[in-house]
Design a protein around this motif. Structure first.
Motif, PDB file in Angstrom:
ATOM      1  N   PHE A  28       0.923  -1.325  -0.287  1.00 12.11           N
ATOM      2  CA  PHE A  28       0.147  -0.047   0.061  1.00 12.11           C
ATOM      3  C   PHE A  28       0.885   1.101  -0.002  1.00 12.11           C
ATOM      4  O   PHE A  28       2.251   1.148   0.206  1.00 12.11           O
ATOM      5  CB  PHE A  28      -1.047   0.067   1.187  1.00 12.11           C
ATOM      6  N   GLN A  29       0.254   2.585  -0.445  1.00 17.07           N
ATOM      7  CA  GLN A  29       1.037   3.417  -0.378  1.00 17.07           C
ATOM      8  C   GLN A  29       0.907   4.263   0.987  1.00 17.07           C
ATOM      9  O   GLN A  29      -0.133   4.644   1.514  1.00 17.07           O
ATOM     10  CB  GLN A  29       0.695   4.471  -1.522  1.00 17.07           C
ATOM     11  N   ALA A  30       2.052   4.532   1.591  1.00 16.82           N
ATOM     12  CA  ALA A  30       2.155   4.943   2.653  1.00 16.82           C
ATOM     13  C   ALA A  30       2.047   6.748   2.922  1.00 16.82           C
ATOM     14  O   ALA A  30       3.273   7.257   2.735  1.00 16.82           O
ATOM     15  CB  ALA A  30       3.164   4.589   3.746  1.00 16.82           C
ATOM     16  N   THR A  31       0.955   7.244   3.008  1.00 14.76           N
ATOM     17  CA  THR A  31       1.054   8.779   2.934  1.00 14.76           C
ATOM     18  C   THR A  31       1.741   9.220   4.279  1.00 14.76           C
ATOM     19  O   THR A  31       2.227  10.435   4.194  1.00 14.76           O
ATOM     20  CB  THR A  31      -0.554   9.263   2.882  1.00 14.76           C
ATOM     21  N   THR A  32       1.482   8.588   5.300  1.00 18.31           N
ATOM     22  CA  THR A  32       2.454   9.100   6.602  1.00 18.31           C
ATOM     23  C   THR A  32       2.713   8.136   7.289  1.00 18.31           C
ATOM     24  O   THR A  32       2.265   6.698   7.340  1.00 18.31           O
ATOM     25  CB  THR A  32       1.197   9.579   7.666  1.00 18.31           C
ATOM     26  N   MET A  33       4.152   8.210   7.707  1.00 21.15           N
ATOM     27  CA  MET A  33       4.682   7.004   8.456  1.00 21.15           C
ATOM     28  C   MET A  33       5.287   7.793   9.475  1.00 21.15           C
ATOM     29  O   MET A  33       5.306   8.784   9.906  1.00 21.15           O
ATOM     30  CB  MET A  33       6.172   6.615   7.557  1.00 21.15           C
ATOM     31  N   PHE A  34       5.387   6.917  10.607  1.00 24.96           N
ATOM     32  CA  PHE A  34       5.819   7.366  12.181  1.00 24.96           C
ATOM     33  C   PHE A  34       6.755   6.469  12.574  1.00 24.96           C
ATOM     34  O   PHE A  34       7.015   5.226  12.176  1.00 24.96           O
ATOM     35  CB  PHE A  34       4.564   6.855  13.005  1.00 24.96           C
ATOM     36  N   MET A  45       7.050   5.131  22.450  1.00 24.46           N
ATOM     37  CA  MET A  45       6.939   6.636  22.404  1.00 24.46           C
ATOM     38  C   MET A  45       7.208   6.731  20.886  1.00 24.46           C
ATOM     39  O   MET A  45       8.142   6.572  20.266  1.00 24.46           O
ATOM     40  CB  MET A  45       8.099   6.741  23.322  1.00 24.46           C
ATOM     41  N   LEU A  46       6.253   7.886  20.627  1.00 25.12           N
ATOM     42  CA  LEU A  46       6.318   8.248  19.191  1.00 25.12           C
ATOM     43  C   LEU A  46       7.646   9.471  19.306  1.00 25.12           C
ATOM     44  O   LEU A  46       7.541  10.238  20.003  1.00 25.12           O
ATOM     45  CB  LEU A  46       5.128   9.089  18.815  1.00 25.12           C
ATOM     46  N   MET A  47       8.414   9.109  18.183  1.00 29.63           N
ATOM     47  CA  MET A  47       9.697  10.049  18.072  1.00 29.63           C
ATOM     48  C   MET A  47       9.376  11.169  17.010  1.00 29.63           C
ATOM     49  O   MET A  47       9.584  12.288  17.290  1.00 29.63           O
ATOM     50  CB  MET A  47      10.612   9.317  17.570  1.00 29.63           C
ATOM     51  N   ALA A  48       8.563  10.668  15.776  1.00 27.62           N
ATOM     52  CA  ALA A  48       8.406  11.745  14.855  1.00 27.62           C
ATOM     53  C   ALA A  48       7.462  11.136  13.742  1.00 27.62           C
ATOM     54  O   ALA A  48       7.138   9.859  13.668  1.00 27.62           O
ATOM     55  CB  ALA A  48       9.838  11.827  14.236  1.00 27.62           C
ATOM     56  N   THR A  49       6.683  12.089  13.083  1.00 22.36           N
ATOM     57  CA  THR A  49       5.914  11.654  11.915  1.00 22.36           C
ATOM     58  C   THR A  49       6.410  12.160  10.775  1.00 22.36           C
ATOM     59  O   THR A  49       6.728  13.505  10.695  1.00 22.36           O
ATOM     60  CB  THR A  49       4.329  12.427  12.225  1.00 22.36           C
ATOM     61  N   SER A  50       6.324  11.718   9.495  1.00 22.98           N
ATOM     62  CA  SER A  50       6.796  12.125   8.418  1.00 22.98           C
ATOM     63  C   SER A  50       5.672  11.797   7.303  1.00 22.98           C
ATOM     64  O   SER A  50       4.945  10.950   7.100  1.00 22.98           O
ATOM     65  CB  SER A  50       7.891  11.390   7.955  1.00 22.98           C
ATOM     66  N   ALA A  56      10.113  15.982   8.401  1.00 26.12           N
ATOM     67  CA  ALA A  56       9.366  15.137   9.699  1.00 26.12           C
ATOM     68  C   ALA A  56       8.991  16.213  10.660  1.00 26.12           C
ATOM     69  O   ALA A  56       9.815  17.150  10.969  1.00 26.12           O
ATOM     70  CB  ALA A  56      10.282  14.269  10.123  1.00 26.12           C
ATOM     71  N   THR A  57       8.060  15.858  11.481  1.00 23.94           N
ATOM     72  CA  THR A  57       7.328  16.789  12.611  1.00 23.94           C
ATOM     73  C   THR A  57       7.833  15.923  13.928  1.00 23.94           C
ATOM     74  O   THR A  57       7.728  14.748  13.986  1.00 23.94           O
ATOM     75  CB  THR A  57       5.880  16.842  12.507  1.00 23.94           C
ATOM     76  N   TYR A  58       8.761  16.292  14.671  1.00 25.38           N
ATOM     77  CA  TYR A  58       9.505  15.661  15.744  1.00 25.38           C
ATOM     78  C   TYR A  58       8.803  15.861  16.930  1.00 25.38           C
ATOM     79  O   TYR A  58       8.368  17.064  17.184  1.00 25.38           O
ATOM     80  CB  TYR A  58      11.058  15.976  16.056  1.00 25.38           C
ATOM     81  N   GLU A  59       8.734  14.883  17.876  1.00 23.37           N
ATOM     82  CA  GLU A  59       7.899  14.899  19.372  1.00 23.37           C
ATOM     83  C   GLU A  59       9.075  15.993  20.064  1.00 23.37           C
ATOM     84  O   GLU A  59      10.180  15.879  19.987  1.00 23.37           O
ATOM     85  CB  GLU A  59       7.766  13.605  20.013  1.00 23.37           C
ATOM     86  N   GLN A  60       8.412  16.563  21.099  1.00 17.66           N
ATOM     87  CA  GLN A  60       9.285  17.233  22.074  1.00 17.66           C
ATOM     88  C   GLN A  60      10.309  16.511  22.851  1.00 17.66           C
ATOM     89  O   GLN A  60       9.874  15.395  23.254  1.00 17.66           O
ATOM     90  CB  GLN A  60       8.078  17.909  23.245  1.00 17.66           C
TER      91      GLN A  60
END
Lengths: 117, 109
Positions: A28-34, A45-50, A56-60
Protein backbone atom coordinates in the motif's frame (compact mmCIF):
# COMPACT_ATOMS: atom_id res chain seq x y z
CA UNK A 1 -2.66 -6.75 3.10
CA UNK A 2 -1.11 -3.71 4.87
CA UNK A 3 2.36 -5.19 5.34
CA UNK A 4 5.23 -3.07 6.61
CA UNK A 5 8.83 -4.25 6.59
CA UNK A 6 11.92 -2.93 8.34
CA UNK A 7 15.58 -3.48 7.63
CA UNK A 8 17.75 -4.43 9.34
CA UNK A 9 15.97 -6.41 12.06
CA UNK A 10 18.93 -5.94 14.38
CA UNK A 11 22.19 -4.01 14.24
CA UNK A 12 25.22 -3.56 16.45
CA UNK A 13 27.38 -0.49 15.92
CA UNK A 14 30.21 1.28 17.65
CA UNK A 15 29.78 4.52 19.54
CA UNK A 16 30.16 7.53 17.26
CA UNK A 17 29.05 5.84 14.06
CA UNK A 18 25.75 6.33 12.19
CA UNK A 19 23.09 3.73 11.48
CA UNK A 20 20.30 3.83 8.90
CA UNK A 21 17.03 1.94 9.35
CA UNK A 22 14.62 1.46 6.45
CA UNK A 23 10.85 1.16 6.68
CA UNK A 24 8.83 0.05 3.66
CA UNK A 25 5.13 -0.39 3.00
CA UNK A 26 4.94 -3.44 0.75
CA UNK A 27 1.37 -3.48 -0.55
CA UNK A 28 0.00 0.00 0.00
CA UNK A 29 1.03 3.61 -0.34
CA UNK A 30 2.00 5.16 2.97
CA UNK A 31 0.97 8.79 2.96
CA UNK A 32 2.20 9.06 6.54
CA UNK A 33 4.87 7.13 8.41
CA UNK A 34 5.67 7.20 12.10
CA UNK A 35 8.78 6.27 14.06
CA UNK A 36 8.61 4.95 17.63
CA UNK A 37 11.15 3.93 20.21
CA UNK A 38 10.59 1.27 22.83
CA UNK A 39 12.84 0.58 25.81
CA UNK A 40 12.70 -2.83 27.55
CA UNK A 41 9.50 -3.47 29.47
CA UNK A 42 8.11 -0.09 28.43
CA UNK A 43 5.48 1.22 26.07
CA UNK A 44 6.05 2.73 22.64
CA UNK A 45 6.96 6.40 22.47
CA UNK A 46 6.41 8.38 19.28
CA UNK A 47 9.57 10.03 18.00
CA UNK A 48 8.43 11.68 14.77
CA UNK A 49 5.80 11.78 12.04
CA UNK A 50 6.66 12.10 8.38
CA UNK A 51 4.54 12.77 5.32
CA UNK A 52 5.82 11.85 1.89
CA UNK A 53 7.85 14.68 0.40
CA UNK A 54 7.72 16.82 3.55
CA UNK A 55 10.00 17.40 6.51
CA UNK A 56 9.36 15.24 9.54
CA UNK A 57 7.63 16.59 12.62
CA UNK A 58 9.50 15.63 15.78
CA UNK A 59 8.03 15.11 19.22
CA UNK A 60 9.19 17.27 22.08
CA UNK A 61 12.52 16.14 23.43
CA UNK A 62 13.60 14.26 20.28
CA UNK A 63 16.75 15.72 18.71
CA UNK A 64 16.08 16.24 15.01
CA UNK A 65 19.79 16.53 14.21
CA UNK A 66 20.45 13.19 15.85
CA UNK A 67 17.52 11.25 14.42
CA UNK A 68 17.32 12.13 10.72
CA UNK A 69 14.12 11.05 8.99
CA UNK A 70 13.57 10.98 5.25
CA UNK A 71 10.27 10.02 3.59
CA UNK A 72 11.25 10.27 -0.06
CA UNK A 73 8.54 8.09 -1.56
CA UNK A 74 5.12 6.68 -0.74
CA UNK A 75 6.64 3.32 0.19
CA UNK A 76 9.91 4.18 1.93
CA UNK A 77 10.98 6.10 5.01
CA UNK A 78 14.41 5.99 6.63
CA UNK A 79 15.62 6.80 10.13
CA UNK A 80 19.31 7.58 10.54
CA UNK A 81 20.75 7.62 14.05
CA UNK A 82 23.80 9.88 13.79
CA UNK A 83 26.80 9.70 16.10
CA UNK A 84 25.17 6.90 18.05
CA UNK A 85 25.85 6.47 21.76
CA UNK A 86 25.03 3.56 24.10
CA UNK A 87 21.97 5.41 25.41
CA UNK A 88 20.52 5.25 21.88
CA UNK A 89 20.34 1.47 22.18
CA UNK A 90 16.67 0.61 21.87
CA UNK A 91 13.99 -1.08 19.77
CA UNK A 92 12.94 1.19 16.91
CA UNK A 93 9.56 0.55 15.26
CA UNK A 94 7.99 2.24 12.28
CA UNK A 95 4.36 2.34 11.28
CA UNK A 96 2.55 3.45 8.18
CA UNK A 97 -0.86 4.76 7.31
CA UNK A 98 -2.73 5.14 4.02
CA UNK A 99 -5.02 8.14 4.39
CA UNK A 100 -7.04 7.12 1.36
CA UNK A 101 -7.62 3.48 2.30
CA UNK A 102 -7.89 3.28 6.11
CA UNK A 103 -7.21 6.75 7.47
CA UNK A 104 -7.52 5.86 11.14
CA UNK A 105 -5.36 2.73 11.34
CA UNK A 106 -1.62 2.35 11.57
CA UNK A 107 0.26 -0.77 10.51
CA UNK A 108 3.52 -1.61 12.19
CA UNK A 109 6.83 -2.99 11.01
CA UNK A 110 8.61 -5.79 12.89
CA UNK A 111 11.08 -3.41 14.55
CA UNK A 112 14.85 -2.93 14.55
CA UNK A 113 16.90 -3.69 17.63
CA UNK A 114 19.85 -1.29 17.86
CA UNK A 115 22.76 -1.94 20.19
CA UNK A 116 25.51 0.68 20.46
CA UNK A 117 28.74 -0.53 22.04
CA UNK B 1 -1.62 15.23 27.18
CA UNK B 2 -3.96 12.27 27.37
CA UNK B 3 -3.21 9.52 29.88
CA UNK B 4 -3.83 5.90 28.88
CA UNK B 5 -3.70 3.35 31.67
CA UNK B 6 -4.08 -0.39 31.27
CA UNK B 7 -4.86 -3.04 33.82
CA UNK B 8 -3.75 -5.43 35.00
CA UNK B 9 -0.07 -4.78 34.24
CA UNK B 10 0.73 -8.51 34.39
CA UNK B 11 -1.46 -11.56 33.99
CA UNK B 12 -0.72 -15.28 34.10
CA UNK B 13 -3.36 -17.71 32.80
CA UNK B 14 -3.71 -21.41 32.40
CA UNK B 15 -4.42 -22.49 28.85
CA UNK B 16 -8.14 -22.50 28.22
CA UNK B 17 -8.97 -19.72 30.68
CA UNK B 18 -10.75 -16.48 29.81
CA UNK B 19 -9.56 -12.98 30.64
CA UNK B 20 -10.52 -9.32 30.38
CA UNK B 21 -8.01 -6.54 29.83
CA UNK B 22 -8.96 -2.95 30.50
CA UNK B 23 -7.87 0.35 28.95
CA UNK B 24 -8.82 3.66 30.61
CA UNK B 25 -8.18 7.01 28.93
CA UNK B 26 -8.40 10.49 30.39
CA UNK B 27 -9.96 12.41 27.48
CA UNK B 28 -12.29 11.97 24.51
CA UNK B 29 -10.80 9.96 21.66
CA UNK B 30 -11.41 9.70 17.92
CA UNK B 31 -9.60 6.44 17.43
CA UNK B 32 -8.78 3.45 19.59
CA UNK B 33 -6.81 0.43 18.52
CA UNK B 34 -5.81 -2.76 20.31
CA UNK B 35 -2.50 -4.42 19.48
CA UNK B 36 -0.73 -7.61 20.45
CA UNK B 37 3.06 -7.39 20.62
CA UNK B 38 4.45 -10.90 20.25
CA UNK B 39 7.65 -12.04 22.00
CA UNK B 40 9.69 -11.02 18.92
CA UNK B 41 8.44 -7.45 19.11
CA UNK B 42 6.01 -7.43 16.19
CA UNK B 43 2.86 -5.41 16.78
CA UNK B 44 -0.24 -7.05 15.37
CA UNK B 45 -3.43 -5.08 14.82
CA UNK B 46 -6.30 -6.67 16.70
CA UNK B 47 -9.11 -4.14 16.55
CA UNK B 48 -9.87 -0.64 15.38
CA UNK B 49 -12.69 0.21 17.79
CA UNK B 50 -13.42 3.86 18.66
CA UNK B 51 -16.84 2.76 19.94
CA UNK B 52 -19.12 -0.27 20.14
CA UNK B 53 -18.27 -3.97 20.12
CA UNK B 54 -16.37 -6.14 17.67
CA UNK B 55 -15.48 -9.82 17.65
CA UNK B 56 -12.80 -11.76 15.82
CA UNK B 57 -12.61 -15.44 16.70
CA UNK B 58 -11.68 -15.87 20.36
CA UNK B 59 -11.11 -12.16 20.80
CA UNK B 60 -13.64 -9.42 21.24
CA UNK B 61 -13.46 -5.78 22.24
CA UNK B 62 -15.85 -3.18 23.56
CA UNK B 63 -15.28 0.55 23.79
CA UNK B 64 -17.57 2.80 25.83
CA UNK B 65 -16.35 6.17 24.62
CA UNK B 66 -18.64 8.19 26.88
CA UNK B 67 -17.13 6.50 29.94
CA UNK B 68 -13.59 6.56 28.53
CA UNK B 69 -12.69 2.90 28.64
CA UNK B 70 -12.23 -0.10 26.42
CA UNK B 71 -12.15 -3.82 27.21
CA UNK B 72 -10.43 -6.66 25.39
CA UNK B 73 -11.79 -10.15 26.02
CA UNK B 74 -9.72 -13.25 25.36
CA UNK B 75 -11.57 -16.55 25.56
CA UNK B 76 -10.11 -20.06 25.67
CA UNK B 77 -6.59 -18.64 25.87
CA UNK B 78 -3.72 -20.41 24.13
CA UNK B 79 0.04 -20.23 24.68
CA UNK B 80 0.34 -18.28 21.42
CA UNK B 81 -1.69 -15.47 23.04
CA UNK B 82 1.31 -14.68 25.25
CA UNK B 83 2.90 -11.27 24.82
CA UNK B 84 2.05 -7.69 25.58
CA UNK B 85 -1.32 -6.16 24.77
CA UNK B 86 -1.47 -2.43 24.11
CA UNK B 87 -4.34 -0.11 23.54
CA UNK B 88 -3.57 3.15 21.73
CA UNK B 89 -5.67 6.25 21.14
CA UNK B 90 -5.81 9.33 18.97
CA UNK B 91 -7.39 12.52 20.29
CA UNK B 92 -8.78 15.63 18.65
CA UNK B 93 -7.95 16.27 15.03
CA UNK B 94 -4.50 14.78 15.26
CA UNK B 95 -3.00 11.63 13.82
CA UNK B 96 -0.67 10.58 16.62
CA UNK B 97 -1.23 7.36 18.54
CA UNK B 98 -0.68 7.51 22.29
CA UNK B 99 0.02 4.04 23.63
CA UNK B 100 -1.19 2.69 26.92
CA UNK B 101 1.01 1.18 29.60
CA UNK B 102 0.43 -2.37 28.36
CA UNK B 103 -0.63 -5.71 29.87
CA UNK B 104 1.96 -8.49 29.87
CA UNK B 105 0.12 -11.78 29.39
CA UNK B 106 1.63 -15.23 29.89
CA UNK B 107 -0.43 -18.31 29.08
CA UNK B 108 0.89 -21.52 30.58
CA UNK B 109 0.11 -25.16 29.76
Amino acid sequence: GAVVSQHPSWVICKSGTSVKIECRSLDFQATTMFWYRQFPKQSLMLMATSNEGSKATYEQGVEKDKFLINHASLTLSTLTVTSAHPEDSSFYICSARDLRLRPYEQYFGPGTRLTVT
Amino acid sequence: GIQVEQSPPDLILQEGANSTLRCNFSDSVNNLQWFHQNPWGQLINLFYIPSGTKQNGRLSATTVATERYSLLYISSSQTTDSGVYFCAVITGGGNKLTFGTGTQLKVEL
